[in-house]
Design a protein around this motif. Structure first.
Motif, PDB file in Angstrom:
ATOM      1  N   SER A 635      -7.638  -2.301  11.353  1.00 53.12           N
ATOM      2  CA  SER A 635      -7.520  -1.807  12.726  1.00 53.12           C
ATOM      3  C   SER A 635      -7.685  -2.985  13.680  1.00 53.12           C
ATOM      4  N   PRO A 636      -6.611  -3.706  13.970  1.00 53.71           N
ATOM      5  CA  PRO A 636      -6.743  -4.872  14.844  1.00 53.71           C
ATOM      6  C   PRO A 636      -7.132  -4.510  16.260  1.00 53.71           C
ATOM      7  N   THR A 637      -6.749  -3.281  16.700  1.00 51.53           N
ATOM      8  CA  THR A 637      -7.136  -2.785  18.016  1.00 51.53           C
ATOM      9  C   THR A 637      -7.588  -1.341  17.865  1.00 51.53           C
ATOM     10  N   ASP A 638      -8.056  -0.758  18.940  1.00 52.06           N
ATOM     11  CA  ASP A 638      -8.482   0.634  18.912  1.00 52.06           C
ATOM     12  C   ASP A 638      -7.313   1.595  18.740  1.00 52.06           C
ATOM     13  N   THR A 639      -6.098   1.114  18.947  1.00 52.39           N
ATOM     14  CA  THR A 639      -4.933   2.004  18.900  1.00 52.39           C
ATOM     15  C   THR A 639      -3.995   1.717  17.733  1.00 52.39           C
ATOM     16  N   ASP A 640      -4.256   0.669  16.954  1.00 50.09           N
ATOM     17  CA  ASP A 640      -3.378   0.304  15.845  1.00 50.09           C
ATOM     18  C   ASP A 640      -4.128   0.392  14.517  1.00 50.09           C
ATOM     19  N   PHE A 641      -3.452   0.934  13.492  1.00 46.19           N
ATOM     20  CA  PHE A 641      -4.078   1.146  12.194  1.00 46.19           C
ATOM     21  C   PHE A 641      -3.040   0.876  11.108  1.00 46.19           C
ATOM     22  N   PHE A 642      -3.310  -0.134  10.237  1.00 43.99           N
ATOM     23  CA  PHE A 642      -2.425  -0.469   9.127  1.00 43.99           C
ATOM     24  C   PHE A 642      -3.096  -0.066   7.815  1.00 43.99           C
ATOM     25  N   GLN A 643      -2.285   0.393   6.847  1.00 41.01           N
ATOM     26  CA  GLN A 643      -2.829   0.821   5.561  1.00 41.01           C
ATOM     27  C   GLN A 643      -1.909   0.359   4.432  1.00 41.01           C
ATOM     28  N   LEU A 644      -2.520  -0.194   3.389  1.00 45.14           N
ATOM     29  CA  LEU A 644      -1.816  -0.558   2.167  1.00 45.14           C
ATOM     30  C   LEU A 644      -2.563   0.064   1.000  1.00 45.14           C
ATOM     31  N   ASN A 645      -1.878   0.876   0.184  1.00 42.34           N
ATOM     32  CA  ASN A 645      -2.548   1.460  -0.968  1.00 42.34           C
ATOM     33  C   ASN A 645      -1.631   1.481  -2.175  1.00 42.34           C
ATOM     34  N   GLY A 646      -2.237   1.481  -3.339  1.00 34.87           N
ATOM     35  CA  GLY A 646      -1.476   1.499  -4.574  1.00 34.87           C
ATOM     36  C   GLY A 646      -2.277   2.139  -5.683  1.00 34.87           C
ATOM     37  N   PHE A 647      -1.579   2.547  -6.733  1.00 43.74           N
ATOM     38  CA  PHE A 647      -2.264   3.096  -7.902  1.00 43.74           C
ATOM     39  C   PHE A 647      -1.535   2.653  -9.157  1.00 43.74           C
ATOM     40  N   TYR A 648      -2.267   2.648 -10.260  1.00 40.68           N
ATOM     41  CA  TYR A 648      -1.718   2.282 -11.557  1.00 40.68           C
ATOM     42  C   TYR A 648      -2.323   3.203 -12.600  1.00 40.68           C
ATOM     43  N   VAL A 649      -1.476   3.805 -13.439  1.00 40.99           N
ATOM     44  CA  VAL A 649      -1.921   4.681 -14.522  1.00 40.99           C
ATOM     45  C   VAL A 649      -1.491   4.048 -15.831  1.00 40.99           C
ATOM     46  N   GLY A 663       3.139   3.118 -11.872  1.00 42.03           N
ATOM     47  CA  GLY A 663       2.361   2.966 -10.652  1.00 42.03           C
ATOM     48  C   GLY A 663       3.263   2.846  -9.437  1.00 42.03           C
ATOM     49  N   MET A 664       2.631   2.780  -8.282  1.00 37.12           N
ATOM     50  CA  MET A 664       3.359   2.661  -7.007  1.00 37.12           C
ATOM     51  C   MET A 664       2.527   1.846  -6.029  1.00 37.12           C
ATOM     52  N   LEU A 665       3.227   1.280  -5.054  1.00 35.70           N
ATOM     53  CA  LEU A 665       2.590   0.627  -3.920  1.00 35.70           C
ATOM     54  C   LEU A 665       3.178   1.223  -2.651  1.00 35.70           C
ATOM     55  N   ASN A 666       2.300   1.609  -1.704  1.00 40.04           N
ATOM     56  CA  ASN A 666       2.720   2.264  -0.462  1.00 40.04           C
ATOM     57  C   ASN A 666       2.157   1.516   0.737  1.00 40.04           C
TER      58      ASN A 666
END
Length: 742
Positions: A635-649, A663-666
């Protein structure tokens, strides 16, 4: 043949593992709370009632995690992927839960999982269509996911792997509030949902409506090898399919709560869900010997669809008696589901003597469920609580399959192996009791559930009728112990059951395709699982850790048994042959890198030992598998939100087969323009790694199949909320099944 790019696979695995390793050593933010989430007590007073089994609320990636005596509760309302993806996408980010690329759900490697919606079963989330429905349901409807690996006796023991409860967004008490969510990928995929509520003079009205439309392409190929003494006697069958799936899911709900007086509340709800799927694919099949001489080759074009509609209703009454946590509650539920499936297949022979033909198949399924539950809760002294209850469930199912084949439309004639009708009726009567009390710093909750099951199956086509009944007891135990101010142990034991589905019991031989037949077994018994687990939790400064050791011992497992019956045809049946043990460890870490970056990471590693002495020669298999998932938010500012997530089975073994890892990366971004208006951008499967390979090995043949699913998908979404709904701290309380121990 299209294979998974090795560099992408390596990058995906490396990314997830680096997240897990790096994040586990970082500081986190954790917070203790003194109350457990009460189940289904949907009133403000219930939020103030503290229970005796402590919980910990961990504030990590904006999404709270609650650990209670018998469950883990994950708030997914701020998951960026959930706002544009499906329920299957939401579950893929939940620790301990695995969802394969076809939407099949397992919990710590066990696929026998019960899925509830707001603490109640739904016909759409049972049976063969569940995977399709989970991939079609909008994830934006879900506020929290409860993972209950050792449920108390107040829960049905159905589902040897445990229970997953999907808690939908519920309107909070207010004068008026309305929320709108929409997302679009720039093409033919999109979501739209609308929700609102109004409260006046003790009456709260709430409702929501949603629609999700998705199109996905797939590729699959399979090779079946039948070894022979010579190359000429060796047979290879290869099948390649390409196609497109179009799914549409809609839902609507209206609910009302009314306080008759200070002690009595009545609640009602009506819901409607509809799912429609269309499929078109082309299959190319070729049979050759070991010398490469082709004996058969044909092309089959298939078009078809599947539709399911579900209507549910619930009426509840709750009365508060004298004293804290002293109450009586009654619930009555009705659930009615109707589904239809149709398929047209045109076969054109290129090599061999099989004539061209048209095949038309279809099936209808009507399912009605009725449930009644009565719960009584009484305090028995300081930090002591007794709960007793009765639950009765009636399920009535009617299945009708039909099919015809001919050279063309005018020449279609019924085919016996495609025509089948049977009815199924099941009664379950259950009585249960739980009692909790402290022993110093040790809080203990013990329970016992006794169930009487009666069912009748009428195979109308073959005039076969089967009646069975059985009585079984299911003990449970949950405890929590405060080691120090910052450390706590919690553990549990439960006996679980996995009942065969009506289709598993149906003794009729069903045509799948020219190479495969399937038949149920009316003599199947339920699979019994004894589940043990122990969790250690630590809050050291701002960091929260949770490590769980678990062991599951299953007997009487219902197993697919495949045998070659000649003529190039394989018959698959179901038998109670399996025994298995799963031993593993699960970890969860939540925290923060400074004021701008938050994270969560989790993983599971387990050993799976399978024994099937009933198959000729016996089968003994062992394998180690695991999962890893991580999410990092900035969250670089109060109004911006970045997300990186992934999983592996990781790779997993079954009785006669094994499945490859995947697996996937999102990625996601949210921009908050005002307190009521925001925009979301998401990318799913951005490395294009959605592919699964499965191998089946028997003494008579070997199968190898590969399925490749949707390509990377990108969405833009908008959320707008208006009204005078007061904000309150999350999570407030658990909307799970009535009578779930506090």
């Amino acid at each position: 043949m299209i294979g998974l790019n090795m560099s992408n696979r390596t990058l995906l695995l490396t990314t997830v593992l680096l997240f897990g390793c790096a994040l586990s050593a970082a500081p986190a933010l954790a917070q203790d709370a003194d109350q457990d989430p009460p189940a289904a007590a949907q009133d403000e007073d219930a939020e103030e009632e503290a229970t005796e089994v402590d919980e910990i609320i961990v504030q990590g990636t904006r999404s709270d995690i609650i650990t209670a005596a018998d469950r883990m509760i994950y708030n997914v309302s701020n998951d960026v992927q959930a706002q544009t993806g499906s329920v299957a996408d939401v579950l893929r980010n939940v620790p301990g839960v695995e969802v394969d690329l076809q939407g099949n759900v397992s919990l710590r490697g066990d696929g026998n999982v019960t899925i509830l919606v707001d603490g109640r079963p739904s016909a759409m989330l049972r049976g063969a269509s569940r995977a399709d429905v989970l991939q079609a349901m909008s994830g934006s409807q879900i506020e929290r996911v409860e993972v209950i690996t050792n449920p108390s006796a107040a829960f049905s023991p159905e589902g040897s792997g445990g229970v997953i409860n999907l808690v939908t967004r519920t309107a909070q008490p207010s004068v008026t509030s309305v929320g709108v969510r929409a997302s679009w990928d720039g093409g033919e995929r999109g979501n739209l949902s609308l929700s609102g509520s109004r409260t006046n003079n003790g009456l709260t009205l709430s409702g929501d409506i949603g629609l999700r439309h998705n199109i996905s392409e797939f590729e699959s190929e399979s090779v079946r090898l039948r070894p022979g003494a010579t190359p000429a006697a060796t047979i290879t069958e290869e099948s390649i399919s390409t196609g497109e799936n179009t799914n549409t899911f809609g839902n609507a709900r209206v609910g009302a709560d009314y306080d008759l007086n200070a002690r009595d509340r009545i609640s009602g709800e009506l819901s409607y869900r509809a799912f429609d799927a269309e499929n078109a694919n082309t299959q190319t099949f070729e049979r050759a010997d070991g010398n490469g001489t082709v004996s058969d080759r044909y092309i089959r074009d298939q078009t078809g669809g599947f539709s399911n509609s579900n209507v549910g209703g619930r009426l509840s009454w709750r009365r508060k008696l004298e004293g804290d946590q002293h109450e009586l509650a009654a619930d009555f539920e009705v659930d009615s589901s109707s589904s239809e499936r149709d398929l047209d297949l045109v076969s054109t022979t290129q090599v061999g003597g099989e004539p061209d033909f048209l095949q038309r198949t279809g099936s209808d399924n009507e399912s009605d469920s009725y449930g009644f539950k009565l719960d009584y809760t009484r305090p028995m002294g300081e930090r002591r609580l007794l709960k007793i209850g009765y639950e009765g469930d009636l399920d009535i199912d009617a299945f009708d399959s039909f099919g015809s084949r001919g050279p063309d439309e005018a020449g279609l004639v019924p085919i016996a192996s495609l025509t089948n009708r049977f009815d199924y009726e099941e009664w379950v009567h259950a009585a249960y009791v739980t009692y909790e009390r402290p022993f110093g710093d040790l809080d203990v909750q013990a329970g016992l559930r006794v169930e009487q099951v009666d069912f009748q199956l009428d195979q109308i086509t073959d005039s076969i009728s089967v009646q069975r009944d059985y009585l079984k007891a299911y003990p449970t135990l949950n405890f929590g112990y405060q080691l120090t101010d910052s450390q706590r142990l919690r553990g549990g034991y439960s006996r679980r059951i996995s009942r065969p589905s009506p289709q598993d019991l149906n003794p009729y031989t069903i045509y799948i395709d020219p190479q495969n037949l399937r038949r149920g077994n009316p003599d199947l018994e339920p699979e019994i699982t004894d589940s043990f687990e122990l969790t250690w939790q630590l809050r050291r400064g701002p960091t929260f850790y949770a490590v769980t050791a678990f062991y599951r011992d299953s007997s009487g497992g219902v197993t697919d048994v495949s045998q070659d019956i000649g003529g190039g045809v394989v018959l698959t049946t179901r038998e109670n042959l399996g025994e298995s043990q799963r031993t593993g460890v699960e970890f969860i870490v939540n925290g923060r890198f400074g004021p701008k970056v938050t994270y969560n990471a989790s993983g599971t590693v387990f050993q799976n030992d399978i024994s099937i002495p009933g198959i000729a020669g016996g089968i003994e298999r062992s394998g180690t598998s695991g999962t890893a998932r991580a999410s990092i938010n900035w969250s670089p500012t109060d109004t911006d939100f970045f997300q990186l997530n992934g999983f592996y089975v990781g790779e997993q073994i079954q009785a006669q087969s094994e499945r490859s890892s995947f697996g996937m990366l999102n990625i996601g971004y949210r921009r908050k323009f005002t307190d009521s208006f925001s925009m979301v951008l998401t990318g799913t499967n951005i490395l294009d790694t959605a592919e699964i390979t499965a191998i089946t090995d028997t003494p008579d043949f070997q199968d190898r199949s590969r399925v490749r699913f949707s390509e990377p998908t990108y969405y833009i979404g908008l959320t707008y909320t208006f009204g005078s709904s007061p904000r309150r701290q999350e999570p407030a309380f658990d909307y799970g099944a009535p009578g779930v121990p506090q």
